[in-house]
Design a protein around this motif. Sequence first.
Motif, PDB file in Angstrom:
ATOM      1  N   GLN A  81       0.589  -1.012   0.017  1.00  0.00           N
ATOM      2  CA  GLN A  81      -0.149   0.401  -0.096  1.00  0.00           C
ATOM      3  C   GLN A  81       1.307   1.244   0.015  1.00  0.00           C
ATOM      4  O   GLN A  81       0.831   2.697  -1.191  1.00  0.00           O
ATOM      5  N   ARG A 140       1.765   2.125  -3.545  1.00  0.00           N
ATOM      6  CA  ARG A 140       0.713   2.361  -4.220  1.00  0.00           C
ATOM      7  C   ARG A 140       0.172   1.247  -4.896  1.00  0.00           C
ATOM      8  O   ARG A 140       0.157   1.700  -5.746  1.00  0.00           O
ATOM      9  N   TRP A 141       0.505   0.456  -5.119  1.00  0.00           N
ATOM     10  CA  TRP A 141      -0.271  -0.610  -5.303  1.00  0.00           C
ATOM     11  C   TRP A 141      -1.636  -1.279  -5.169  1.00  0.00           C
ATOM     12  O   TRP A 141      -2.350  -1.104  -3.956  1.00  0.00           O
ATOM     13  N   ILE A 142      -2.361  -1.622  -6.435  1.00  0.00           N
ATOM     14  CA  ILE A 142      -3.295  -0.996  -5.709  1.00  0.00           C
ATOM     15  C   ILE A 142      -4.010  -3.275  -5.279  1.00  0.00           C
ATOM     16  O   ILE A 142      -3.599  -4.005  -6.547  1.00  0.00           O
ATOM     17  N   LEU A 143      -4.428  -3.249  -4.440  1.00  0.00           N
ATOM     18  CA  LEU A 143      -3.819  -4.319  -3.985  1.00  0.00           C
ATOM     19  C   LEU A 143      -5.548  -5.423  -5.016  1.00  0.00           C
ATOM     20  O   LEU A 143      -6.727  -4.824  -4.599  1.00  0.00           O
ATOM     21  N   VAL A 144      -5.222  -6.414  -4.864  1.00  0.00           N
ATOM     22  CA  VAL A 144      -6.352  -7.282  -5.793  1.00  0.00           C
ATOM     23  C   VAL A 144      -6.651  -8.469  -5.180  1.00  0.00           C
ATOM     24  O   VAL A 144      -8.305  -8.678  -4.870  1.00  0.00           O
ATOM     25  N   ALA A 184      -1.916  -8.160  -6.270  1.00  0.00           N
ATOM     26  CA  ALA A 184      -1.985  -6.541  -6.367  1.00  0.00           C
ATOM     27  C   ALA A 184      -1.275  -6.209  -8.034  1.00  0.00           C
ATOM     28  O   ALA A 184      -0.484  -6.829  -8.765  1.00  0.00           O
ATOM     29  N   THR A 185      -1.497  -4.741  -7.637  1.00  0.00           N
ATOM     30  CA  THR A 185      -0.976  -4.263  -9.935  1.00  0.00           C
ATOM     31  C   THR A 185      -0.868  -3.185  -9.593  1.00  0.00           C
ATOM     32  O   THR A 185      -0.561  -2.829  -8.490  1.00  0.00           O
ATOM     33  N   THR A 197       1.137   0.372 -11.430  1.00  0.00           N
ATOM     34  CA  THR A 197       1.260   1.173 -12.540  1.00  0.00           C
ATOM     35  C   THR A 197       2.149   2.112 -12.506  1.00  0.00           C
ATOM     36  O   THR A 197       2.657   3.195 -11.408  1.00  0.00           O
ATOM     37  N   LYS A 224       0.935  -1.321 -17.053  1.00  0.00           N
ATOM     38  CA  LYS A 224       0.455  -2.322 -14.566  1.00  0.00           C
ATOM     39  C   LYS A 224       1.500  -3.368 -15.650  1.00  0.00           C
ATOM     40  O   LYS A 224       1.651  -4.021 -16.192  1.00  0.00           O
ATOM     41  N   ASP A 283       2.144  -6.971 -12.654  1.00  0.00           N
ATOM     42  CA  ASP A 283       0.851  -7.264 -11.445  1.00  0.00           C
ATOM     43  C   ASP A 283       2.227  -7.894 -10.913  1.00  0.00           C
ATOM     44  O   ASP A 283       3.584  -8.410 -11.668  1.00  0.00           O
TER      45      ASP A 283
END
Length: 259
Positions: free
Chosen positions: A179, A182-186, A197-198, A200, A207, A209
Amino acid sequence: MLRVSTDRVRQWLPVAAWLLLAAAIVALALLALAGPAYRSGLLELSSAFGLFRYGAWTGLLVALLALPVAGLCLWLGRAHQSLAVALIALLIGAISVGLPYSWLQKARSVPPIHDISTDTEEPPAFEAIAPLRADAPNPVAYAGEETARQQREAYPDLETMILNVDRNTAVEAAVHVAQSMRWILVDVDAPEGRIEATATTRWFGFKDDVVIRIRETTRGSELDIRSKSRVGRSDVGANAERIREFRARLEARLQEDMP
């Protein structure tokens, strides 16, 4: 005759200097817009890279032309403003060609791979992220032994992390670090010790992964992390850098949590 020629040169120097400055600004703008144009969907990747190349070549041309213009300003004298404009154009042109050149040199210094894992024999598998990569040019499956061989030669430091904390503590710390980056947790599956997570990239918005696997051991836990790009044959070292940053942040986080 020389007097007339010198006067004409002096007359046209300001025009040439300002035209070069305008061209330099255009070159820098092409570089700056390439990433956002692709990221926003206005351009395909090939077209965005085309802008990037045009910006670099324009910057090179400006730099080559600005040198003699600046030299003429010095030789003729009493053209201080034109000299300043020409030097600014030279600087911007050099930046416009220098940035792509440094990126190219970096690309040449790393292997043309895009799937990096701290465990190349049994790399962590993508599960929750797999559907998100259905249309990605790079398949979700591990790239194979040739990629593993190139990775071992280029990034020998990327190995399994041995942690002296239990799996739950390691998962909690890993989620915090993901977090903070600034990864997007999937998906976070604490019982299985799996985090997906992804990430960017900032400029082009590529993108990449990431999957993290944490296993219990008799002395604590071990963590493996894999980062894979969705597009591009080469990641220009981005995935390896991401893993290194994650590892460094995780170690710092665990040190903070120690009593």
